[in-house]
Design a protein around this motif. Structure first.
Motif, PDB file in Angstrom:
ATOM      1  N   ASP A 194      -3.601   6.333  -0.443  1.00  0.00           N
ATOM      2  CA  ASP A 194      -4.245   5.406  -1.056  1.00  0.00           C
ATOM      3  C   ASP A 194      -5.772   5.150  -0.414  1.00  0.00           C
ATOM      4  OD1 ASP A 194      -2.414   4.120  -3.143  1.00  0.00           O
ATOM      5  OD2 ASP A 194      -1.865   2.663  -2.138  1.00  0.00           O
ATOM      6  N   VAL A 220      -7.665  -5.793   3.282  1.00  0.00           N
ATOM      7  CA  VAL A 220      -7.628  -4.526   2.867  1.00  0.00           C
ATOM      8  C   VAL A 220      -7.663  -4.243   1.463  1.00  0.00           C
ATOM      9  CG1 VAL A 220      -6.034  -2.517   2.952  1.00  0.00           C
ATOM     10  CG2 VAL A 220      -6.178  -4.122   4.896  1.00  0.00           C
ATOM     11  N   SER A 221      -8.842  -3.634   0.943  1.00  0.00           N
ATOM     12  CA  SER A 221      -9.031  -3.593  -0.266  1.00  0.00           C
ATOM     13  C   SER A 221      -8.851  -2.053  -1.049  1.00  0.00           C
ATOM     14  CB  SER A 221     -10.385  -4.138  -0.925  1.00  0.00           C
ATOM     15  OG  SER A 221     -10.439  -5.385  -0.328  1.00  0.00           O
ATOM     16  N   GLU A 222      -8.117  -1.923  -2.072  1.00  0.00           N
ATOM     17  CA  GLU A 222      -7.905  -0.472  -2.570  1.00  0.00           C
ATOM     18  C   GLU A 222      -9.329  -0.392  -3.268  1.00  0.00           C
ATOM     19  OE1 GLU A 222      -4.535   0.909  -4.668  1.00  0.00           O
ATOM     20  OE2 GLU A 222      -3.350  -1.080  -3.959  1.00  0.00           O
ATOM     21  N   VAL A 247      -8.756   3.054   0.894  1.00  0.00           N
ATOM     22  CA  VAL A 247      -8.834   1.667   0.938  1.00  0.00           C
ATOM     23  C   VAL A 247     -10.167   1.205   1.791  1.00  0.00           C
ATOM     24  CG1 VAL A 247      -6.231   1.031   1.018  1.00  0.00           C
ATOM     25  CG2 VAL A 247      -7.521   1.699   3.212  1.00  0.00           C
ATOM     26  N   LEU A 264       0.839  -1.408  -0.172  1.00  0.00           N
ATOM     27  CA  LEU A 264      -0.070  -0.014  -0.037  1.00  0.00           C
ATOM     28  C   LEU A 264       0.812   1.174  -0.093  1.00  0.00           C
ATOM     29  CD1 LEU A 264      -2.494  -1.287   2.899  1.00  0.00           C
ATOM     30  CD2 LEU A 264      -2.964  -1.198   0.237  1.00  0.00           C
TER      31      LEU A 264
END
Length: 243
Positions: A204, A231-233, A206, A200
């Motif tokens: 960013d 954890v997703s962007e 998230v 990351l």
């Protein structure tokens, strides 16, 4: 006379840029939504005043202004002001408005302001709708962090680093706005993810899903962290601020 036209141009530039931002949907990056109506009405009134100023005739100033050198200096200053007005208005209209970033969050200190808003309710109650602001407030106000341990949360925000342990802890951060971007206060929830910078980056956006636990970091001063399961962007939301 020249000073009058400088004032007219300044007013026109500010009013046109404000209305344009409202029409383009970018006014929310500068002003709290509750002030949209007031801001737009004020801008429209300003435009009306500018139009009226073209109609109202002001007598020419026939008073000596101090000589050729002084006139040249004032003329040059007037040109600079006009150019700055045009450049400022053009930048607001042509360039996309930018969201405040982690650099501003560091300057203003995440969770460094007054505790605000709905997070005052007990975190042991219904927290299904808690966002970053509510959890950040609840964590600061809670006298029983052990009671929060194990509570699940799904939070969306941008990444700013924990200044005490930037390698292993970051904040899911949002800016809380009470009036406008000038008074925006960063609020965040600490996330413990060792070596997070490998996957990351600062700023960013998230979505973090996990559960709260006592902070295992020996450097960070955050007593409670969100231990992520995922954890997703994500894309920056249309309205990145919270109110």
């Amino acid at each position: 006379m020249r000073q009058r036209w400088i004032g007219v141009l300044l007013t026109l530039a500010a009013c046109v840029a404000t209305v344009w931002l409202w029409l383009d949907g970018g006014l929310g990056l500068y002003v709290h939504p509750r002030y949209f109506a007031f801001t737009v009405v004020a801008a429209v009134v300003g435009i009306v005043v500018v139009v009226a100023s073209f109609i109202v005739r002001v007598p020419a100033d026939e008073v000596a202004d101090g000589g050729v050198g002084r006139r040249a200096w004032r003329r040059a200053l007037s040109i600079v002001v006009v150019v700055l007005c045009v450049f400022g208005a053009g930048s607001l209209i042509l360039l996309p408005p930018a969201t405040l970033t982690s650099a501003t969050a560091d300057q203003r200190s995440v969770n460094g302001g007054t505790v605000v808003g709905a997070g005052a309710q007990q975190a042991t109650g219904d927290t299904a709708d808690f966002g970053v602001k509510e959890w950040a407030t609840a964590l600061r106000q809670s006298t029983d962090l052990q009671g929060i341990a194990g509570s699940p949360a799904t939070l969306t925000g941008f990444i700013s680093a924990d200044p005490d342990d930037p390698q292993n802890v970051f904040f899911v951060t949002r800016f809380f706005v009470t009036c406008c971007a000038a008074d925006a206060q960063p609020v965040g929830v600490a996330v413990y993810q060792p070596d997070w910078k490998q996957s990351l980056a600062l700023d960013d956006w998230v979505e973090v899903t996990g559960a709260f636990d006592l902070n295992p970091s020996v450097k960070s001063r955050q007593p409670m962290v969100l231990v992520p399961q995922q954890v997703s962007e994500v894309d920056e939301p249309n309205d990145p601020y919270v109110y």
